[in-house]
Design a protein around this motif. Structure first.
Motif, PDB file in Angstrom:
ATOM      1  N   SER A   1     -63.624 -16.492  25.833  1.00 32.34           N
ATOM      2  CA  SER A   1     -62.307 -16.491  25.889  1.00 32.34           C
ATOM      3  C   SER A   1     -61.519 -17.574  24.804  1.00 32.34           C
ATOM      4  O   SER A   1     -60.407 -17.133  24.270  1.00 32.34           O
ATOM      5  N   TYR A   2     -62.110 -18.691  24.679  1.00 32.02           N
ATOM      6  CA  TYR A   2     -61.193 -19.619  23.857  1.00 32.02           C
ATOM      7  C   TYR A   2     -61.328 -19.108  22.422  1.00 32.02           C
ATOM      8  O   TYR A   2     -60.449 -18.997  21.743  1.00 32.02           O
ATOM      9  N   GLU A   3     -62.635 -18.548  22.067  1.00 34.63           N
ATOM     10  CA  GLU A   3     -62.712 -17.775  20.816  1.00 34.63           C
ATOM     11  C   GLU A   3     -61.739 -16.699  20.517  1.00 34.63           C
ATOM     12  O   GLU A   3     -61.198 -16.599  19.320  1.00 34.63           O
ATOM     13  N   TYR A   4     -61.603 -15.971  21.522  1.00 32.43           N
ATOM     14  CA  TYR A   4     -60.768 -14.804  21.501  1.00 32.43           C
ATOM     15  C   TYR A   4     -59.140 -15.353  21.531  1.00 32.43           C
ATOM     16  O   TYR A   4     -58.227 -14.693  20.677  1.00 32.43           O
ATOM     17  N   LEU A   5     -58.841 -16.332  22.196  1.00 32.91           N
ATOM     18  CA  LEU A   5     -57.565 -16.799  22.078  1.00 32.91           C
ATOM     19  C   LEU A   5     -57.153 -17.513  20.700  1.00 32.91           C
ATOM     20  O   LEU A   5     -56.255 -17.268  20.193  1.00 32.91           O
ATOM     21  N   ARG A   6     -58.339 -18.196  20.277  1.00 32.35           N
ATOM     22  CA  ARG A   6     -58.013 -18.393  18.740  1.00 32.35           C
ATOM     23  C   ARG A   6     -57.746 -17.437  17.859  1.00 32.35           C
ATOM     24  O   ARG A   6     -56.819 -17.512  17.043  1.00 32.35           O
ATOM     25  N   HIS A   7     -58.459 -16.315  17.878  1.00 32.57           N
ATOM     26  CA  HIS A   7     -57.971 -15.079  17.321  1.00 32.57           C
ATOM     27  C   HIS A   7     -56.573 -14.584  17.365  1.00 32.57           C
ATOM     28  O   HIS A   7     -55.914 -14.222  16.467  1.00 32.57           O
ATOM     29  N   LEU A   8     -56.110 -14.502  18.835  1.00 29.32           N
ATOM     30  CA  LEU A   8     -54.843 -14.223  19.096  1.00 29.32           C
ATOM     31  C   LEU A   8     -53.707 -14.961  18.403  1.00 29.32           C
ATOM     32  O   LEU A   8     -52.845 -14.414  17.880  1.00 29.32           O
ATOM     33  N   PHE A   9     -53.955 -16.531  18.705  1.00 27.33           N
ATOM     34  CA  PHE A   9     -53.170 -17.518  17.952  1.00 27.33           C
ATOM     35  C   PHE A   9     -53.183 -17.233  16.572  1.00 27.33           C
ATOM     36  O   PHE A   9     -52.203 -17.511  15.882  1.00 27.33           O
ATOM     37  N   THR A  10     -54.142 -16.878  15.845  1.00 25.24           N
ATOM     38  CA  THR A  10     -54.239 -16.904  14.417  1.00 25.24           C
ATOM     39  C   THR A  10     -53.581 -15.616  13.833  1.00 25.24           C
ATOM     40  O   THR A  10     -52.639 -15.689  13.176  1.00 25.24           O
ATOM     41  N   ILE A  11     -53.605 -14.474  14.681  1.00 23.56           N
ATOM     42  CA  ILE A  11     -53.220 -13.191  14.184  1.00 23.56           C
ATOM     43  C   ILE A  11     -51.564 -13.387  14.420  1.00 23.56           C
ATOM     44  O   ILE A  11     -50.633 -12.433  13.744  1.00 23.56           O
ATOM     45  N   LYS A  12     -51.156 -14.173  15.184  1.00 26.28           N
ATOM     46  CA  LYS A  12     -49.708 -14.258  15.772  1.00 26.28           C
ATOM     47  C   LYS A  12     -49.064 -15.506  14.785  1.00 26.28           C
ATOM     48  O   LYS A  12     -47.838 -15.794  15.044  1.00 26.28           O
TER      49      LYS A  12
ATOM     50  N   LYS B   1     -70.445 -21.454   9.498  1.00 23.27           N
ATOM     51  CA  LYS B   1     -71.761 -21.030   9.913  1.00 23.27           C
ATOM     52  C   LYS B   1     -71.356 -20.026  11.141  1.00 23.27           C
ATOM     53  O   LYS B   1     -72.344 -18.891  11.163  1.00 23.27           O
ATOM     54  N   ILE B   2     -70.492 -20.072  12.042  1.00 20.24           N
ATOM     55  CA  ILE B   2     -70.498 -19.272  13.193  1.00 20.24           C
ATOM     56  C   ILE B   2     -68.880 -19.280  13.776  1.00 20.24           C
ATOM     57  O   ILE B   2     -68.499 -20.307  13.757  1.00 20.24           O
ATOM     58  N   ALA B   3     -68.426 -18.387  14.035  1.00 19.83           N
ATOM     59  CA  ALA B   3     -66.933 -18.434  14.497  1.00 19.83           C
ATOM     60  C   ALA B   3     -66.743 -18.957  15.806  1.00 19.83           C
ATOM     61  O   ALA B   3     -65.839 -19.405  16.161  1.00 19.83           O
ATOM     62  N   PHE B   4     -67.928 -19.428  16.720  1.00 19.20           N
ATOM     63  CA  PHE B   4     -67.751 -19.797  17.919  1.00 19.20           C
ATOM     64  C   PHE B   4     -67.578 -21.135  17.811  1.00 19.20           C
ATOM     65  O   PHE B   4     -67.573 -21.875  18.944  1.00 19.20           O
ATOM     66  N   THR B   5     -67.694 -21.917  16.770  1.00 16.35           N
ATOM     67  CA  THR B   5     -67.452 -23.296  16.766  1.00 16.35           C
ATOM     68  C   THR B   5     -66.403 -23.796  16.548  1.00 16.35           C
ATOM     69  O   THR B   5     -65.292 -22.996  15.883  1.00 16.35           O
ATOM     70  N   GLU B   6     -65.893 -25.146  16.725  1.00 12.24           N
ATOM     71  CA  GLU B   6     -64.586 -25.483  16.531  1.00 12.24           C
ATOM     72  C   GLU B   6     -64.376 -25.613  14.825  1.00 12.24           C
ATOM     73  O   GLU B   6     -63.296 -25.529  14.663  1.00 12.24           O
ATOM     74  N   SER B   7     -65.083 -25.730  14.108  1.00 11.43           N
ATOM     75  CA  SER B   7     -65.178 -25.847  12.644  1.00 11.43           C
ATOM     76  C   SER B   7     -65.118 -23.993  12.046  1.00 11.43           C
ATOM     77  O   SER B   7     -65.470 -24.070  10.789  1.00 11.43           O
ATOM     78  N   SER B   8     -64.376 -23.134  12.881  1.00  9.61           N
ATOM     79  CA  SER B   8     -64.690 -21.826  12.167  1.00  9.61           C
ATOM     80  C   SER B   8     -63.729 -21.677  11.055  1.00  9.61           C
ATOM     81  O   SER B   8     -62.662 -22.377  10.740  1.00  9.61           O
ATOM     82  N   GLY B   9     -64.162 -20.752  10.052  1.00  9.02           N
ATOM     83  CA  GLY B   9     -63.446 -20.698   8.726  1.00  9.02           C
ATOM     84  C   GLY B   9     -62.147 -19.799   8.788  1.00  9.02           C
ATOM     85  O   GLY B   9     -62.143 -19.161   9.846  1.00  9.02           O
ATOM     86  N   LYS B  10     -61.482 -19.870   7.990  1.00  5.63           N
ATOM     87  CA  LYS B  10     -59.971 -19.293   7.819  1.00  5.63           C
ATOM     88  C   LYS B  10     -60.355 -17.757   7.611  1.00  5.63           C
ATOM     89  O   LYS B  10     -60.968 -17.469   6.417  1.00  5.63           O
ATOM     90  N   VAL B  11     -60.067 -17.011   8.407  1.00  8.52           N
ATOM     91  CA  VAL B  11     -60.159 -15.462   8.262  1.00  8.52           C
ATOM     92  C   VAL B  11     -58.921 -14.810   7.737  1.00  8.52           C
ATOM     93  O   VAL B  11     -58.923 -13.748   7.116  1.00  8.52           O
ATOM     94  N   PHE B  12     -57.923 -15.502   8.572  1.00  6.32           N
ATOM     95  CA  PHE B  12     -56.680 -14.595   8.355  1.00  6.32           C
ATOM     96  C   PHE B  12     -55.678 -15.766   7.433  1.00  6.32           C
ATOM     97  O   PHE B  12     -55.868 -16.971   7.818  1.00  6.32           O
ATOM     98  N   THR B  13     -54.513 -15.325   6.835  1.00  5.87           N
ATOM     99  CA  THR B  13     -53.625 -15.987   6.356  1.00  5.87           C
ATOM    100  C   THR B  13     -52.649 -16.633   7.317  1.00  5.87           C
ATOM    101  O   THR B  13     -51.811 -15.782   7.863  1.00  5.87           O
TER     102      THR B  13
END
Length: 382
Positions: free
Chosen positions: A368-379, A299-311
Motif C-alpha cells: 500500500s505504501y508503494e501504491y500511495l507513493r505512486h498516487l502522491f507522484t502522479i498528483k 534497483k526496485i520500486a519497492f525500496t525507499e530509494s525508488s527512481g523517478k518515473v514521473f515529473t
C-alpha cells in the motif's frame, strides 16, 4: 659504519595490480553475487567468506614488496635478503595457483616457475635434502660472492655424483622471469573469467529476449535462477509476495502496481547488468554522463530509494522527508499524520485507511505504501 642499502628495479607493480584489481572486481560484482557464476567455478564454504579478498590482498602485498630488490655489498646481509625475496616469489606462485584452482584452471607450469621454486627450495626450504628412506639427495651453501646483483651458491647433488657445482644467477634475470610469470598467469586467469562471464551475459540476454513471451511464473523462476540478487532489494520482492500480488491484481490497483514495478525494474536491471558485463569484458573503464543527476539505475520500486518515473510538480516543503518516515511507521509522521493532512482527497484517504488497517501486516502495509507513493507522484505531491 652502517651499510647503506641499495636497490635494483623489481617487478612492474602497476601492470600486475591492474589485472588483479579486475579479478577482484569480477569476484565482488559477479561471482560473489550470482549462483549461476558460482556454479562455473570451485565455490565452496571458504569462498563465501572474505577468503578471496584476503588472497588478493596478500598477493598485492607480495607484489609491492618486490618493486625494489635490495642489494647488499655485505655477504651476510645479502643472504638474509635473498631468502626473503625468494620466499616472496614462491608465495606469489602459490597464490597464482590458488586463483587458478578457484576458477577451475590447471596449475601453472613452465621454466620460469620451475627455476624460482628450485632456487627457493634449495636455498630456503631444504638446503639439505633427503628423499625416501632418508637417502641423501643434495646440499647447498652460499658462496662469499653471493651479494649485490648476484645470487651464487655451491650445490652437491647425487645426479652430479656429489661433485661441487657453482649455481649463479643475476637478480635482474630472476625479477624479469617472475614478472613474466605473474603477468602471463594473471592474464590467463582474467581471460578465463571473461569467458565465464560471457556465458552469464548470454544467459541474461536470452532472458531479456524471452521476457515478453514468458509467463509471470516463468519470469520469477528465471530470475531466481539467473538473477537472484534482484530479490534482495526489498522484503516485498519475494516469490510468495509476488504471487500474492499477482493473484490479487484484479482486486485493487495497488497489487497490479507492485507487479508492474517488479517487471519494469527487473527489465531495467537486466539491461544494465548485461551492459555492465559487456563493458567489463571489453576491459573499459566506466564512462559517466556528467549531465546526469541519476547515474545508477534504481534497483526496485519497492525500496525507499525508488527512481523517478514521473515529473513531479512543485512539492510541499519536507514532504519527501515526511513520506520516508511514513514507511518507518514513525510515531509523529506516521499514517495518522497523513490521514489528517490529506483527508480532503478521497483517493489518498482511502488508500491511507487501508494502510492503517494493515499496519501489522508488513506485506500489505508496504504494498500500500508503494501504491500511495505512486498516487502522491502522479498528483504532483512528491
Amino acid at each position: 659504519m652502517s651499510t647503506q642499502a641499495e636497490f635494483t628495479k623489481g617487478i612492474d607493480k602497476t601492470k600486475i595490480i591492474r589485472v588483479s584489481e579486475k579479478i577482484r572486481e569480477a569476484w565482488n560484482d559477479y561471482f560473489l553475487e550470482s549462483q549461476y557464476c558460482q556454479k562455473q567455478i570451485n565455490f565452496g564454504p571458504e569462498e563465501k567468506t572474505n577468503y578471496m579478498g584476503d588472497l588478493l590482498n596478500y598477493f598485492d602485498d607480495t607484489v609491492e614488496l618486490l618493486e625494489r630488490i635490495p642489494l647488499k655489498s655485505n655477504y651476510q646481509l645479502a643472504v638474509y635478503d635473498t631468502v626473503s625475496v625468494l620466499q616472496l616469489m614462491y608465495i606469489g606462485q602459490d597464490l597464482i595457483d590458488e586463483l587458478r584452482f578457484v576458477f577451475k584452471m590447471p596449475q601453472s607450469s613452465g621454466a620460469d616457475k620451475l627455476l624460482i621454486r628450485t632456487l627457493r627450495n634449495e636455498l630456503t626450504g631444504h638446503p639439505i635434502s633427503r628423499g625416501k628412506n632418508n637417502n641423501f639427495i643434495s646440499s647447498v651453501f652460499f658462496t662469499r660472492n653471493s651479494h649485490g646483483e648476484v645470487i651464487e651458491y655451491l650445490r652437491y647433488h647425487k645426479d652430479k655424483d656429489y661433485k661441487p657445482e657453482v649455481i649463479r644467477h643475476q637478480w635482474s634475470e630472476l625479477v624479469r622471469m617472475h614478472e613474466a610469470y605473474l603477468l602471463v598467469n594473471l592474464n590467463d586467469i582474467f581471460a578465463t573469467i571473461k569467458s565465464k562471464l560471457k556465458r552469464y551475459q548470454n544467459q541474461l540476454v536470452q532472458f531479456l529476449e524471452a521476457f515478453p513471451k514468458l509467463s509471470f511464473e516463468g519470469i520469477v523462476t528465471k530470475t531466481e535462477h539467473l538473477f537472484e540478487t534482484f530479490f534482495e532489494h526489498s522484503s516485498l520482492c519475494s516469490r510468495s509476495n509476488l504471487h500474492h500480488f499477482y493473484q490479487n491484481q484484479d482486486l485493487h490497483p495497488r497489487y497490479k502496481h507492485c507487479i508492474d514495478c517488479f517487471l519494469r525494474d527487473l527489465n531495467l536491471d537486466l539491461l544494465q547488468v548485461t551492459a555492465d558485463l559487456k563493458q567489463f569484458r571489453a576491459d573499459e573503464l566506466p564512462v559517466l554522463n556528467p549531465q546526469s543527476d541519476h547515474q545508477v539505475l534504481t534497483k526496485i520500486a519497492f525500496t525507499e530509494s525508488s527512481g523517478k518515473v514521473f515529473t513531479a510538480k512543485p512539492m510541499q516543503s519536507n514532504i519527501r522527508y515526511h513520506f520516508s518516515k511514513l514507511r518507518e511507521k514513525h510515531p509523529v509522521f506516521g499514517i495518522e499524520y497523513f490521514i489528517e493532512s490529506y483527508q480532503d482527497d478521497p483517493v489518498l484517504l482511502c488508500e491511507m485507511k487501508h494502510m492503517q488497517s494493515a499496519i501489522a501486516d508488513d506485506r500489505e502495509f508496504y504494498c500500500s505504501y508503494e501504491y500511495l507513493r505512486h498516487l502522491f507522484t502522479i498528483k504532483g505531491l512528491l
